[in-house]
Design a protein around this motif. Structure first.
Motif, PDB file in Angstrom:
ATOM      1  N   PRO A  62       0.804  -1.238   0.000  1.00  0.00           N
ATOM      2  CA  PRO A  62       0.000   0.000   0.000  1.00  0.00           C
ATOM      3  C   PRO A  62       0.830   1.279   0.000  1.00  0.00           C
ATOM      4  O   PRO A  62       0.316   2.336  -0.375  1.00  0.00           O
ATOM      5  CB  PRO A  62      -0.815  -0.118   1.305  1.00  0.00           C
ATOM      6  CG  PRO A  62      -0.888  -1.579   1.570  1.00  0.00           C
ATOM      7  CD  PRO A  62       0.422  -2.128   1.102  1.00  0.00           C
ATOM      8  N   GLN A  63       2.091   1.212   0.399  1.00  0.00           N
ATOM      9  CA  GLN A  63       2.935   2.407   0.396  1.00  0.00           C
ATOM     10  C   GLN A  63       3.577   2.678  -0.960  1.00  0.00           C
ATOM     11  O   GLN A  63       4.259   3.693  -1.130  1.00  0.00           O
ATOM     12  CB  GLN A  63       4.045   2.276   1.455  1.00  0.00           C
ATOM     13  CG  GLN A  63       3.587   2.545   2.884  1.00  0.00           C
ATOM     14  CD  GLN A  63       2.721   1.448   3.453  1.00  0.00           C
ATOM     15  OE1 GLN A  63       2.982   0.270   3.220  1.00  0.00           O
ATOM     16  NE2 GLN A  63       1.690   1.821   4.214  1.00  0.00           N
ATOM     17  N   ARG A  64       3.380   1.794  -1.925  1.00  0.00           N
ATOM     18  CA  ARG A  64       3.943   2.012  -3.257  1.00  0.00           C
ATOM     19  C   ARG A  64       3.205   3.148  -3.969  1.00  0.00           C
ATOM     20  O   ARG A  64       1.983   3.282  -3.860  1.00  0.00           O
ATOM     21  CB  ARG A  64       3.831   0.726  -4.083  1.00  0.00           C
ATOM     22  CG  ARG A  64       4.569  -0.465  -3.472  1.00  0.00           C
ATOM     23  CD  ARG A  64       6.034  -0.424  -3.807  1.00  0.00           C
ATOM     24  NE  ARG A  64       6.724  -1.610  -3.313  1.00  0.00           N
ATOM     25  CZ  ARG A  64       7.990  -1.906  -3.571  1.00  0.00           C
ATOM     26  NH1 ARG A  64       8.694  -1.074  -4.338  1.00  0.00           N
ATOM     27  NH2 ARG A  64       8.554  -2.978  -3.081  1.00  0.00           N
ATOM     28  N   ARG A  65       3.964   3.920  -4.727  1.00  0.00           N
ATOM     29  CA  ARG A  65       3.360   5.056  -5.425  1.00  0.00           C
ATOM     30  C   ARG A  65       2.467   4.627  -6.578  1.00  0.00           C
ATOM     31  O   ARG A  65       1.570   5.375  -6.981  1.00  0.00           O
ATOM     32  CB  ARG A  65       4.461   5.988  -5.947  1.00  0.00           C
ATOM     33  CG  ARG A  65       5.192   6.743  -4.842  1.00  0.00           C
ATOM     34  CD  ARG A  65       6.141   7.764  -5.424  1.00  0.00           C
ATOM     35  NE  ARG A  65       7.187   7.126  -6.225  1.00  0.00           N
ATOM     36  CZ  ARG A  65       8.115   7.814  -6.908  1.00  0.00           C
ATOM     37  NH1 ARG A  65       8.102   9.126  -6.901  1.00  0.00           N
ATOM     38  NH2 ARG A  65       9.031   7.162  -7.603  1.00  0.00           N
ATOM     39  N   VAL A  66       2.694   3.419  -7.097  1.00  0.00           N
ATOM     40  CA  VAL A  66       1.865   2.970  -8.214  1.00  0.00           C
ATOM     41  C   VAL A  66       0.479   2.553  -7.741  1.00  0.00           C
ATOM     42  O   VAL A  66      -0.417   2.364  -8.580  1.00  0.00           O
ATOM     43  CB  VAL A  66       2.556   1.794  -8.943  1.00  0.00           C
ATOM     44  CG1 VAL A  66       3.849   2.247  -9.581  1.00  0.00           C
ATOM     45  CG2 VAL A  66       2.795   0.638  -7.991  1.00  0.00           C
ATOM     46  N   ILE A  67       0.285   2.402  -6.444  1.00  0.00           N
ATOM     47  CA  ILE A  67      -1.024   2.039  -5.901  1.00  0.00           C
ATOM     48  C   ILE A  67      -1.791   3.323  -5.570  1.00  0.00           C
ATOM     49  O   ILE A  67      -1.326   4.138  -4.766  1.00  0.00           O
ATOM     50  CB  ILE A  67      -0.884   1.163  -4.640  1.00  0.00           C
ATOM     51  CG1 ILE A  67      -0.051  -0.081  -4.953  1.00  0.00           C
ATOM     52  CG2 ILE A  67      -2.243   0.781  -4.102  1.00  0.00           C
ATOM     53  CD1 ILE A  67      -0.625  -0.977  -6.006  1.00  0.00           C
ATOM     54  N   PRO A  68      -2.957   3.532  -6.170  1.00  0.00           N
ATOM     55  CA  PRO A  68      -3.731   4.750  -5.863  1.00  0.00           C
ATOM     56  C   PRO A  68      -4.150   4.786  -4.403  1.00  0.00           C
ATOM     57  O   PRO A  68      -4.260   3.757  -3.724  1.00  0.00           O
ATOM     58  CB  PRO A  68      -4.948   4.630  -6.797  1.00  0.00           C
ATOM     59  CG  PRO A  68      -4.534   3.671  -7.864  1.00  0.00           C
ATOM     60  CD  PRO A  68      -3.578   2.718  -7.221  1.00  0.00           C
ATOM     61  N   ALA A  69      -4.378   5.988  -3.915  1.00  0.00           N
ATOM     62  CA  ALA A  69      -4.724   6.157  -2.501  1.00  0.00           C
ATOM     63  C   ALA A  69      -6.038   5.469  -2.161  1.00  0.00           C
ATOM     64  O   ALA A  69      -6.185   4.913  -1.061  1.00  0.00           O
ATOM     65  CB  ALA A  69      -4.804   7.647  -2.168  1.00  0.00           C
ATOM     66  N   GLU A  70      -6.988   5.470  -3.093  1.00  0.00           N
ATOM     67  CA  GLU A  70      -8.289   4.860  -2.784  1.00  0.00           C
ATOM     68  C   GLU A  70      -8.227   3.331  -2.755  1.00  0.00           C
ATOM     69  O   GLU A  70      -9.168   2.690  -2.281  1.00  0.00           O
ATOM     70  CB  GLU A  70      -9.324   5.300  -3.811  1.00  0.00           C
ATOM     71  CG  GLU A  70      -9.039   4.892  -5.245  1.00  0.00           C
ATOM     72  CD  GLU A  70      -8.169   5.907  -5.970  1.00  0.00           C
ATOM     73  OE1 GLU A  70      -8.046   5.787  -7.206  1.00  0.00           O
ATOM     74  OE2 GLU A  70      -7.637   6.808  -5.303  1.00  0.00           O
TER      75      GLU A  70
END
Length: 368
Positions: A255-263
């Motif tokens: 979840p902390q990866r930038r490729v994963i959207p915040a939502e």
């Protein structure tokens, strides 16, 4: 030697250039995947749009994202045990990293999540419970495989190794709900990870039932002493632990990866919580299996000792009449009671009395 003779010999035996060690063999040309493609599709706003090929689908998606100034369209390609030229062709089309491509072809990778530029590469171990009629000759209980996922801004490529845990169910579920498919590549990755972890839960529950059945057999009054089955369960639990435990740290950091959207981060945290539950259950089942194995060995030794006590008791009972019969069988002239009428019945009575007393004593002590 004259130079003319030397030159004639050299021309007579020319050098073989083809065997030179510096000559590199011709590279195998990249070819589009045909046999290994399970399904592919271009998805725009959560709905599948027609496309004639993988490259055409990618061009359509990127043109749409460029015109709408958004990333709500992507391509999903599903492969099953592809060959190296096929994955290299996809690498050229989608711009995949060579190291990730090599891992996807060779398989047998450790669960991990790695980032290569703007794309993400994730390895998931798949675990399936085998029924007794599907087990192989070595009585395997679980079967393992792998799913490699290439994740980009506008594409998802899944490479599956093994016959179990197909992703057709995941694709159909997402296609039936365009709202879920509209989450983009991250939504597809979440659905795949959630499907794999759910398989972990099912297998862990079935393995727990196997352990409970074996535990009841071990502590039953009449034990089967099937140490081989318990040892096989122990090996399968270790195999499952090797496939599940290494995924916990990468999935927690996903979840902390930038490729994963915040939502989408909350959804991945939920999958991580389910995986933590599986890891705890697998760890406890592994410890229980070790305890059952030790108890079975102790039970087997106790039963063996009990058998030895029974054998020793009967040997001691039979030793008394054997000793008396041996003494009176020596045929000496001067022996007590040999000339008496009641001598033979008296000796038999002594034998029977001694055997009865020994038998009662051993029964009282629990040896018989």
């Amino acid at each position: 030697m004259r130079s003319s003779t030397l030159f004639r010999r050299i021309n007579r035996y020319p050098m073989q250039r083809a065997s030179h060690p510096m000559v590199k063999p011709a590279a195998v040309p990249c070819v589009p995947p045909v046999q290994s493609v399970v399904e592919f599709g271009a998805y725009v706003r959560g709905k599948k749009v027609p496309a004639t090929g993988i490259a055409e689908a990618l061009d359509l998606v990127r043109e749409h994202n460029k015109d709408t100034d958004g990333a709500n369209a992507f391509v999903w390609v599903g492969l099953h045990e592809p060959e190296s030229p096929e994955v290299e062709w996809l690498s050229e089309v989608f711009g995949l990293h060579p190291l990730a491509v090599e891992d996807a072809v060779k398989a047998h990778q450790r669960p991990k999540v790695e980032r290569y530029g703007d794309s993400l590469f994730m390895v998931l171990k798949t675990i399936a419970y085998l029924d007794h009629d599907q087990s192989s000759g070595n009585n395997e209980i679980i079967a393992t495989g792998e799913i490699m996922v290439f994740l980009g801004a506008d594409f998802v490529i899944t490479v599956r190794h093994g016959e179990h845990c197909p992703l057709t169910i995941v694709r159909e579920r997402l296609e039936d709900k365009p709202k879920l498919m509209n989450r983009g590549p991250a939504g597809v990755l979440h659905a795949i990870a959630d499907h794999v972890v759910d398989q972990y839960l099912q297998v862990a529950d079935l393995m727990q039932l196997e352990l409970e059945e074996v535990e009841a057999t071990v502590f039953a009054d009449v034990s089967s002493r099937d140490i081989n089955r318990i040892y096989q369960l122990k090996r399968e639990m270790l195999e499952m632990k090797r496939g599940v435990t290494p995924l916990q740290a990468p999935l927690s950091a996903l979840p902390q990866r930038r490729v994963i959207p915040a939502e989408m981060r909350e959804y991945f945290r939920d999958v991580g919580d389910h995986l933590s539950r599986v890891c705890e259950q697998v760890e406890s089942s592994n410890e229980l299996c070790s305890s059952i194995l030790q108890a079975a060995l102790a039970r087997s030794n106790a039963l063996a000792n009990e058998d030895m006590r029974k054998i020793s008791s009967w040997v001691a009972i039979l030793a008394v009449p054997t000793m008396i019969a041996g003494i009176y069988g020596m045929n000496f002239d001067f022996m007590p009671e040999t000339k008496q009428v009641w001598g033979y019945p008296a000796v038999l009575a002594v034998m029977v009395t001694a055997c009865v007393l020994l038998h009662r004593g051993f029964r009282r002590n629990g040896w018989l």
